[in-house]
Each structure stands twice: as structure tokens, then as C-alpha cells.
Scaffold this motif. Sequence first.
Motif, PDB file in Angstrom:
ATOM      1  N   GLY A 127       0.883  -1.158   0.000  1.00 55.16           N
ATOM      2  CA  GLY A 127       0.000   0.000   0.000  1.00 55.16           C
ATOM      3  C   GLY A 127       0.916   1.201   0.000  1.00 55.16           C
ATOM      4  O   GLY A 127       1.742   1.358  -0.896  1.00 55.16           O
ATOM      5  N   LYS A 128       0.847   2.024   1.048  1.00 58.09           N
ATOM      6  CA  LYS A 128       1.817   3.112   1.208  1.00 58.09           C
ATOM      7  C   LYS A 128       3.154   2.555   1.666  1.00 58.09           C
ATOM      8  O   LYS A 128       4.196   3.170   1.470  1.00 58.09           O
ATOM      9  CB  LYS A 128       1.285   4.135   2.217  1.00 58.09           C
ATOM     10  CG  LYS A 128       0.074   4.874   1.715  1.00 58.09           C
ATOM     11  CD  LYS A 128      -0.469   5.829   2.747  1.00 58.09           C
ATOM     12  CE  LYS A 128      -1.744   6.485   2.233  1.00 58.09           C
ATOM     13  NZ  LYS A 128      -2.484   7.153   3.284  1.00 58.09           N
ATOM     14  N   SER A 129       3.129   1.390   2.296  1.00 52.74           N
ATOM     15  CA  SER A 129       4.323   0.670   2.741  1.00 52.74           C
ATOM     16  C   SER A 129       4.209  -0.764   2.245  1.00 52.74           C
ATOM     17  O   SER A 129       3.211  -1.129   1.630  1.00 52.74           O
ATOM     18  CB  SER A 129       4.404   0.662   4.274  1.00 52.74           C
ATOM     19  OG  SER A 129       4.380   1.964   4.789  1.00 52.74           O
ATOM     20  N   LYS A 130       5.218  -1.559   2.549  1.00 52.18           N
ATOM     21  CA  LYS A 130       5.203  -2.972   2.160  1.00 52.18           C
ATOM     22  C   LYS A 130       5.258  -3.849   3.388  1.00 52.18           C
ATOM     23  O   LYS A 130       5.918  -3.518   4.376  1.00 52.18           O
ATOM     24  CB  LYS A 130       6.413  -3.306   1.278  1.00 52.18           C
ATOM     25  CG  LYS A 130       6.373  -2.660  -0.064  1.00 52.18           C
ATOM     26  CD  LYS A 130       7.580  -3.065  -0.890  1.00 52.18           C
ATOM     27  CE  LYS A 130       7.562  -2.351  -2.230  1.00 52.18           C
ATOM     28  NZ  LYS A 130       8.715  -2.743  -3.044  1.00 52.18           N
ATOM     29  N   THR A 131       4.549  -4.978   3.324  1.00 53.61           N
ATOM     30  CA  THR A 131       4.601  -5.980   4.378  1.00 53.61           C
ATOM     31  C   THR A 131       4.393  -7.344   3.737  1.00 53.61           C
ATOM     32  O   THR A 131       4.178  -7.438   2.526  1.00 53.61           O
ATOM     33  CB  THR A 131       3.545  -5.698   5.470  1.00 53.61           C
ATOM     34  OG1 THR A 131       3.817  -6.505   6.606  1.00 53.61           O
ATOM     35  CG2 THR A 131       2.135  -5.937   4.980  1.00 53.61           C
ATOM     36  N   GLY A 156       0.255   0.114   5.325  1.00 56.20           N
ATOM     37  CA  GLY A 156      -0.170   1.503   5.139  1.00 56.20           C
ATOM     38  C   GLY A 156      -1.475   1.595   4.361  1.00 56.20           C
ATOM     39  O   GLY A 156      -1.646   2.488   3.543  1.00 56.20           O
ATOM     40  N   SER A 157      -2.387   0.665   4.613  1.00 58.64           N
ATOM     41  CA  SER A 157      -3.661   0.664   3.889  1.00 58.64           C
ATOM     42  C   SER A 157      -4.835   0.645   4.858  1.00 58.64           C
ATOM     43  O   SER A 157      -4.675   0.331   6.038  1.00 58.64           O
ATOM     44  CB  SER A 157      -3.727  -0.545   2.953  1.00 58.64           C
ATOM     45  OG  SER A 157      -3.710  -1.748   3.688  1.00 58.64           O
ATOM     46  N   MET A 158      -5.999   0.986   4.323  1.00 59.85           N
ATOM     47  CA  MET A 158      -7.227   0.985   5.104  1.00 59.85           C
ATOM     48  C   MET A 158      -8.281   0.211   4.327  1.00 59.85           C
ATOM     49  O   MET A 158      -8.110  -0.072   3.134  1.00 59.85           O
ATOM     50  CB  MET A 158      -7.701   2.424   5.344  1.00 59.85           C
ATOM     51  CG  MET A 158      -6.708   3.246   6.114  1.00 59.85           C
ATOM     52  SD  MET A 158      -7.180   4.963   6.512  1.00 59.85           S
ATOM     53  CE  MET A 158      -8.561   5.348   5.542  1.00 59.85           C
ATOM     54  N   LEU A 159      -9.374  -0.126   4.995  1.00 59.80           N
ATOM     55  CA  LEU A 159     -10.471  -0.818   4.332  1.00 59.80           C
ATOM     56  C   LEU A 159     -10.921  -0.019   3.112  1.00 59.80           C
ATOM     57  O   LEU A 159     -11.061   1.200   3.171  1.00 59.80           O
ATOM     58  CB  LEU A 159     -11.647  -1.011   5.290  1.00 59.80           C
ATOM     59  CG  LEU A 159     -11.378  -1.901   6.495  1.00 59.80           C
ATOM     60  CD1 LEU A 159     -12.579  -1.912   7.432  1.00 59.80           C
ATOM     61  CD2 LEU A 159     -11.021  -3.315   6.072  1.00 59.80           C
ATOM     62  N   GLY A 160     -11.098  -0.707   1.989  1.00 58.82           N
ATOM     63  CA  GLY A 160     -11.528  -0.055   0.756  1.00 58.82           C
ATOM     64  C   GLY A 160     -10.400   0.408  -0.143  1.00 58.82           C
ATOM     65  O   GLY A 160     -10.624   0.704  -1.314  1.00 58.82           O
ATOM     66  N   ALA A 193      -2.150  -2.041   8.829  1.00 57.15           N
ATOM     67  CA  ALA A 193      -1.288  -0.983   9.378  1.00 57.15           C
ATOM     68  C   ALA A 193       0.125  -1.096   8.812  1.00 57.15           C
ATOM     69  O   ALA A 193       0.731  -0.089   8.432  1.00 57.15           O
ATOM     70  CB  ALA A 193      -1.261  -1.066  10.902  1.00 57.15           C
ATOM     71  N   ASN A 194       0.649  -2.312   8.749  1.00 56.94           N
ATOM     72  CA  ASN A 194       2.012  -2.508   8.238  1.00 56.94           C
ATOM     73  C   ASN A 194       2.130  -2.182   6.749  1.00 56.94           C
ATOM     74  O   ASN A 194       3.196  -1.779   6.289  1.00 56.94           O
ATOM     75  CB  ASN A 194       2.483  -3.930   8.507  1.00 56.94           C
ATOM     76  CG  ASN A 194       2.738  -4.192   9.965  1.00 56.94           C
ATOM     77  OD1 ASN A 194       2.949  -3.270  10.756  1.00 56.94           O
ATOM     78  ND2 ASN A 194       2.709  -5.460  10.352  1.00 56.94           N
TER      79      ASN A 194
END
Length: 103
Positions: free
Chosen positions: A44-48, A76-80, A73-74
Motif C-alpha cells: 500500500g503506502k508501505s510494504k509488508t 499503510g492501507s485501510m479498508l476499501g 497498518a504494516n
Amino acid sequence: MKNQIKLEVAEAIKMDVGRSIARISSKTMNDLGLEAGDIIEVSGKSKTVAVVWRARPEDEDMDLIRMDKSIRANSGSMLGDKVSVCKTECTKAESISLSPLEN
């Protein structure tokens, strides 16, 4: 470049919470060359990373990735949100370091 697919983030099912499991459809798993238990990279905004499992039958025709709050959270994403998912390789850690969060 790695083979990637964009998926919409959805809430994990209760039994997967806290287990580092992400569920995706069988079609998506086949497209990425994945088998249940493989490790995926979620960007997302970060990688996990997460362990991939097949989606529940009711989710099979949807472009979803079900993951818990920690994975979201890891990454960097949210639902949707839309995240990129790809297969990744892992190696054994030679060492780890632990430190307290507070004194």
C-alpha cells in the motif's frame, strides 16, 4: 518486475485475526502462481508480508484481499483501499534483535 495484481482491502474473518493470514480468490492465487501457505508481499503506502490462504466461497468472484488490522497498518492501507499483491520469497533469519517498547 514481479507479477502483481491490485486488490481491494477488506476486513479479515475472525478466525484469521492475529495470524498474519491474507485471503484472496483461487483465480488470483492461480494468476500469481501461489499455493495456500505461500508468502505474499502486500504494498500500500508501505510494504509488508503475509501468509496467503484461499478466500471463502462467498468471496471467490470478488477482487478482494481480506487481512487484519495489523497487516493493514504494516502495509499503510485501510479498508476499501487498493493494494498491490505479489508472490515473494523468504529466507531464514540469521539473527533477530528485540528491544523493549518502553523503559
